[in-house]
Design a protein around this motif. Structure first.
Motif: not given
Length: 384
Positions: A136-148, A218-234
């Motif tokens: 239920a976390l509320r921290t957001t990540a918004r897409r921008v040019a080159g990252g988030w 945060v640049p695109d290169s610092h995304l860990i794993g697939e977008e939207g699947r970080g919780f499942q990996v953890a």
């Protein structure tokens, strides 16, 4: 035939770490644990022993072979000397397992210094309004040019005060629950990041703190794993950490019980050692029995993981029961020491407060019991 023995390599590893823990870590444990300064010099020594890279690639300094049981042995043995530093192999294991889903750039930057014990990375999942319900976390990540751009607050984060970076879990705007949650590596020196110390009743060297993110890029290169699947990996990696945490707490309890047994043979009342009274010897027997039972629940969970077999329920049993057993054993050891057990000059009271943290950290007993009961009830539903 069942086999409850460790391999010869495991046995040798356990002896080496036990000796190191009692010679190098135990003498300064009480003083270190009263300070919020992280002991990097000792972490480096642990890194030099090869303990921080268990299951991580050799090219980054790791052991290469995935061995959850070895991780459990390391956590238990190091806790004989210092239950706080014993958490390092678990923390690095969790961090490293997730970084392996990242880019080569991220892996090269962080894995070698973390495995060597030269840097710490925090895992920032918990938030002020989403503790056990981390999805239920509320921290957001918004897409921008080159990252988030990341915005939000993380709280009660272990290692926050000594970490150079953190794994931040944030959701894409408009998503709910675990869906849409991604994981990012964020340099804590980045513009927009604020870290604040939170003082707890124990685990002071682990640098409990909050991390606030205000438009952090945060640049695109610092995304860990697939977008939207970080919780499942953890969540997948928490199964091995829960069992290892249980063993870490039990290691502290085993050392406490040894100290109580030694004291009981040396302290005399009414002309004989207090070890001859059942009021002292029976609690020692009881707590040793509980510890032994809890140990094998933890090790069975890790063995099942190594065999790639289901182990989530056993991992949850390890996480809620072992810390309770450890706390009770340390409390019994304090009582056997009498007034000395309450003294701040002895390590028992410090271990008690440090172990208490794990009744809550990384998932409360109630959360773990919910996982266990869900599996039990699911089996009944299938049988009907």
């Amino acid at each position: 035939m069942l086999d409850f023995s460790f391999s010869e390599d495991h046995e040798e590893f356990q002896k080496t770490l036990s000796t190191f823990a009692r010679r190098e870590l135990l003498p300064g444990y009480t003083a270190r644990s009263a300070s919020s300064e992280f002991p990097f010099a000792l972490l480096k020594k642990i890194g030099d022993l090869g303990v921080l890279g268990i299951g991580l690639p050799e090219r980054f300094g790791g052991t290469g072979e995935d061995d959850p049981v070895l991780l459990g042995i390391a956590s238990e043995a190091l806790a004989y000397g210092d239950v706080n530093l014993a958490s390092a192999p678990i923390q690095v294991g969790l961090v490293g397992a997730q970084l392996l889903h990242g880019t080569e750039e991220v892996q090269q930057r962080y894995l070698p210094p973390v495995i060597a014990g030269e840097e710490n990375l925090a895992i920032a999942l918990t938030e002020p309004e989403s503790g056990s319900d981390a999805s239920a976390l509320r921290t957001t990540a918004r897409r921008v040019a080159g990252g988030w751009l990341l915005n939000g607050e993380k709280t009660a984060i272990s290692w926050a005060m000594s970490a150079s970076a953190a794994l931040i879990y944030a959701r894409e705007e408009g998503t709910t629950r675990s869906s849409g949650v991604s994981c990012f590596v964020v340099d804590l020196a980045s513009e927009g990041v604020a870290v604040r110390h939170m003082i707890g009743m124990g685990c002071l060297p682990l640098g409990w703190g909050s991390i606030t993110l205000d438009g952090v890029f945060v640049p695109d290169s610092h995304l860990i794993g697939e977008e939207g699947r970080g919780f499942q990996v953890a969540m997948n990696h928490f199964d091995f950490s829960r069992a290892a945490i249980g063993l870490m707490c039990l290691g502290a309890a085993e050392q406490s019980l040894e100290e109580a047994a030694l004291y009981a043979t040396q302290r005399s009342t009414f002309g004989k050692p207090i070890s001859e009274y059942q009021g002292v010897s029976f609690p020692l027997a009881e707590q040793a029995t509980y510890i032994e039972g809890a140990r094998w629940v933890c090790y069975r969970a890790l063995w099942l993981r190594q065999q790639d077999r289901p182990h989530t329920s056993l991992a949850s049993m390890s996480k809620w029961w072992a810390p309770v057993v450890a706390k009770d054993a340390i409390e019994a050891s304090m009582k056997i020491h009498g007034n000395l057990g309450y003294s701040a000059e002895f390590p028992l009271q410090q271990r008690f407060r440090d172990v208490m943290a794990y009744l809550v950290a990384d998932g409360t007993a109630e959360i773990q019991k919910g996982i266990i009961s869900k599996e039990i009830l699911a089996r009944k539903t299938v049988s009907l």
